[in-house]
Enzyme design. Structure first.
Site, mmCIF file in Angstrom:
data_model
loop_
_atom_site.group_PDB
_atom_site.id
_atom_site.type_symbol
_atom_site.label_atom_id
_atom_site.label_comp_id
_atom_site.label_asym_id
_atom_site.label_seq_id
_atom_site.Cartn_x
_atom_site.Cartn_y
_atom_site.Cartn_z
ATOM 1 N N LYS A 169 -33.049 -32.255 35.208
ATOM 2 C CA LYS A 169 -33.122 -32.455 33.744
ATOM 3 C C LYS A 169 -34.562 -32.676 33.291
ATOM 4 O O LYS A 169 -35.032 -32.023 32.374
ATOM 5 C CB LYS A 169 -32.276 -33.670 33.303
ATOM 6 N N ARG B 147 -25.673 -44.202 41.683
ATOM 7 C CA ARG B 147 -25.922 -43.371 40.489
ATOM 8 C C ARG B 147 -24.956 -42.183 40.448
ATOM 9 O O ARG B 147 -24.472 -41.803 39.383
ATOM 10 C CB ARG B 147 -27.371 -42.853 40.494
HETATM 11 P P1 B4P Z 1 -34.660 -34.542 37.795
HETATM 12 O O1 B4P Z 1 -33.223 -34.191 37.804
HETATM 13 O O2 B4P Z 1 -35.516 -33.823 36.802
HETATM 14 O O3 B4P Z 1 -34.579 -36.102 37.682
HETATM 15 P P2 B4P Z 1 -34.453 -36.993 36.386
HETATM 16 O O4 B4P Z 1 -34.619 -36.261 35.119
HETATM 17 O O5 B4P Z 1 -35.403 -38.060 36.621
HETATM 18 O O6 B4P Z 1 -32.949 -37.494 36.323
HETATM 19 P P3 B4P Z 1 -32.324 -38.863 36.713
HETATM 20 O O7 B4P Z 1 -30.921 -38.758 36.250
HETATM 21 O O8 B4P Z 1 -32.544 -39.054 38.149
HETATM 22 O O9 B4P Z 1 -33.141 -40.048 36.018
HETATM 23 P P4 B4P Z 1 -33.289 -40.626 34.530
HETATM 24 O O10 B4P Z 1 -34.723 -40.891 34.389
HETATM 25 O O11 B4P Z 1 -32.654 -39.775 33.479
HETATM 26 O O12 B4P Z 1 -35.414 -34.250 39.166
HETATM 27 C C1 B4P Z 1 -35.161 -34.882 40.390
HETATM 28 C C2 B4P Z 1 -36.081 -34.321 41.499
HETATM 29 O O13 B4P Z 1 -35.698 -32.986 41.828
HETATM 30 C C3 B4P Z 1 -37.555 -34.230 41.114
HETATM 31 O O14 B4P Z 1 -38.333 -34.722 42.157
HETATM 32 C C4 B4P Z 1 -37.816 -32.746 40.906
HETATM 33 O O15 B4P Z 1 -39.124 -32.375 41.247
HETATM 34 C C5 B4P Z 1 -36.820 -32.125 41.854
HETATM 35 N N1 B4P Z 1 -36.392 -30.818 41.407
HETATM 36 C C6 B4P Z 1 -36.104 -30.464 40.132
HETATM 37 N N2 B4P Z 1 -35.724 -29.173 40.086
HETATM 38 C C7 B4P Z 1 -35.751 -28.700 41.382
HETATM 39 C C8 B4P Z 1 -35.470 -27.430 41.996
HETATM 40 N N3 B4P Z 1 -35.062 -26.383 41.287
HETATM 41 N N4 B4P Z 1 -35.577 -27.328 43.347
HETATM 42 C C9 B4P Z 1 -35.985 -28.404 44.074
HETATM 43 N N5 B4P Z 1 -36.300 -29.608 43.557
HETATM 44 C C10 B4P Z 1 -36.181 -29.763 42.221
HETATM 45 O O16 B4P Z 1 -32.447 -42.010 34.570
HETATM 46 C C11 B4P Z 1 -32.810 -43.087 35.411
HETATM 47 C C12 B4P Z 1 -31.922 -44.317 35.122
HETATM 48 O O17 B4P Z 1 -32.171 -44.806 33.760
HETATM 49 C C13 B4P Z 1 -30.407 -44.097 35.153
HETATM 50 O O18 B4P Z 1 -29.869 -44.190 36.465
HETATM 51 C C14 B4P Z 1 -29.905 -45.246 34.217
HETATM 52 O O19 B4P Z 1 -29.870 -46.485 34.905
HETATM 53 C C15 B4P Z 1 -30.982 -45.314 33.152
HETATM 54 N N6 B4P Z 1 -30.638 -44.501 31.971
HETATM 55 C C16 B4P Z 1 -31.304 -43.363 31.559
HETATM 56 N N7 B4P Z 1 -30.712 -42.845 30.466
HETATM 57 C C17 B4P Z 1 -29.636 -43.632 30.184
HETATM 58 C C18 B4P Z 1 -28.605 -43.586 29.198
HETATM 59 N N8 B4P Z 1 -28.550 -42.611 28.278
HETATM 60 N N9 B4P Z 1 -27.650 -44.557 29.214
HETATM 61 C C19 B4P Z 1 -27.682 -45.550 30.116
HETATM 62 N N10 B4P Z 1 -28.626 -45.652 31.081
HETATM 63 C C20 B4P Z 1 -29.600 -44.690 31.129
#
Ligand code: B4P
Length: 190
Positions: free
Chosen positions: A14, A145
């Site tokens: 994402k 998660r």
């Molecule tokens: P991403 O999937 O981009 O990770 P993210 O956006 O950080 O999502 P995530 O759900 O983990 O965290 P968020 O900050 O929203 O990428 C993951 C990895 O994969 C990266 O290292 C990337 O380089 C790699 N990658 C991507 N594409 C790839 C590909 N094609 N091939 C190989 N590798 C690839 O949320 C964090 C925490 O915040 C949540 O757990 C929750 O506690 C809280 N939170 C956030 N929003 C909330 C909400 N709306 N409500 C309640 N709590 C919330």
């Protein structure tokens, strides 16, 4: 306005894809995860509360997230639309988003569901954990998660399927290949 939700399990890409979408389509990028991490590093009251939930792999309570999102939207008004990254994550958040956008005379255009198998999600997040220093990128928290995602977040898709605003995209392959799939869907909207 083009208001797009980028949806998917933790590690589905994402954050990675949202940055590319925001640049290509000139959209405001709102990542609730990034906003929460900033609140934590700034040591705010919200940050203090959010930290415990994030470290346990749980969702931060809906009322706090919804207030936070509405404030962020109002500080950045000028754009062609918004890419919502990591929001909504519950049905309550989805219903609140509709009200928030309706009050601003706009609505959700589309939810894009990035689909990635669980083994790949875990390996991506563990890999990121080696460099990111993120407190939630360890195996125990990742498993929590993912469980929270299946129970509380995945049902959000039904809400958008009912209104025909749902599209699933395969989230495996290179970052550019996935972006090309997303771009072809969004090009039809803009
Ligand atoms: P991403 O999937 O981009 O990770 P993210 O956006 O950080 O999502 P995530 O759900 O983990 O965290 P968020 O900050 O929203 O990428 C993951 C990895 O994969 C990266 O290292 C990337 O380089 C790699 N990658 C991507 N594409 C790839 C590909 N094609 N091939 C190989 N590798 C690839 O949320 C964090 C925490 O915040 C949540 O757990 C929750 O506690 C809280 N939170 C956030 N929003 C909330 C909400 N709306 N409500 C309640 N709590 C919330």
């Amino acid at each position: 306005m083009m208001n797009v939700i980028l949806f998917g399990a933790p590690g589905s890409g994402k954050g990675t894809q949202s940055l590319k979408i925001a640049k290509e389509f000139d959209l405001m990028h709102i990542s609730t995860g990034d906003v929460l991490r900033k609140e934590i590093s700034d040591g705010t009251g919200l940050g203090q509360i959010a930290k415990d939930y994030i470290n346990k792999g749980q969702l931060v309570p809906d009322d706090l997230i919804v207030d936070m999102l509405a404030k962020v939207l109002d500080t950045r008004k000028e754009s062609k639309g918004v890419i919502f990254d990591g929001f909504p994550r519950t049905l309550t958040q989805a219903e609140s988003l509709e009200k928030i956008l309706n009050a601003r005379k706009t609505s959700v255009s589309l939810l894009i569901d990035l689909q990635v198998v669980e083994t790949e999600l875990v390996s991506r997040l563990l890999e990121r954990g080696k460099l990111s220093g993120r407190s939630d990128d360890n195996l125990e928290t990742i498993q929590s998660r993912l469980a929270v995602y299946h129970k509380q977040t995945a049902p959000v898709t039904d809400y958008y399927k009912k209104t025909g605003k749902y599209v699933a995209i395969q989230g495996t392959g290179s970052i550019d290949e996935i972006f090309a799939r997303i771009r072809s869907v969004l090009a039809k909207l803009s």
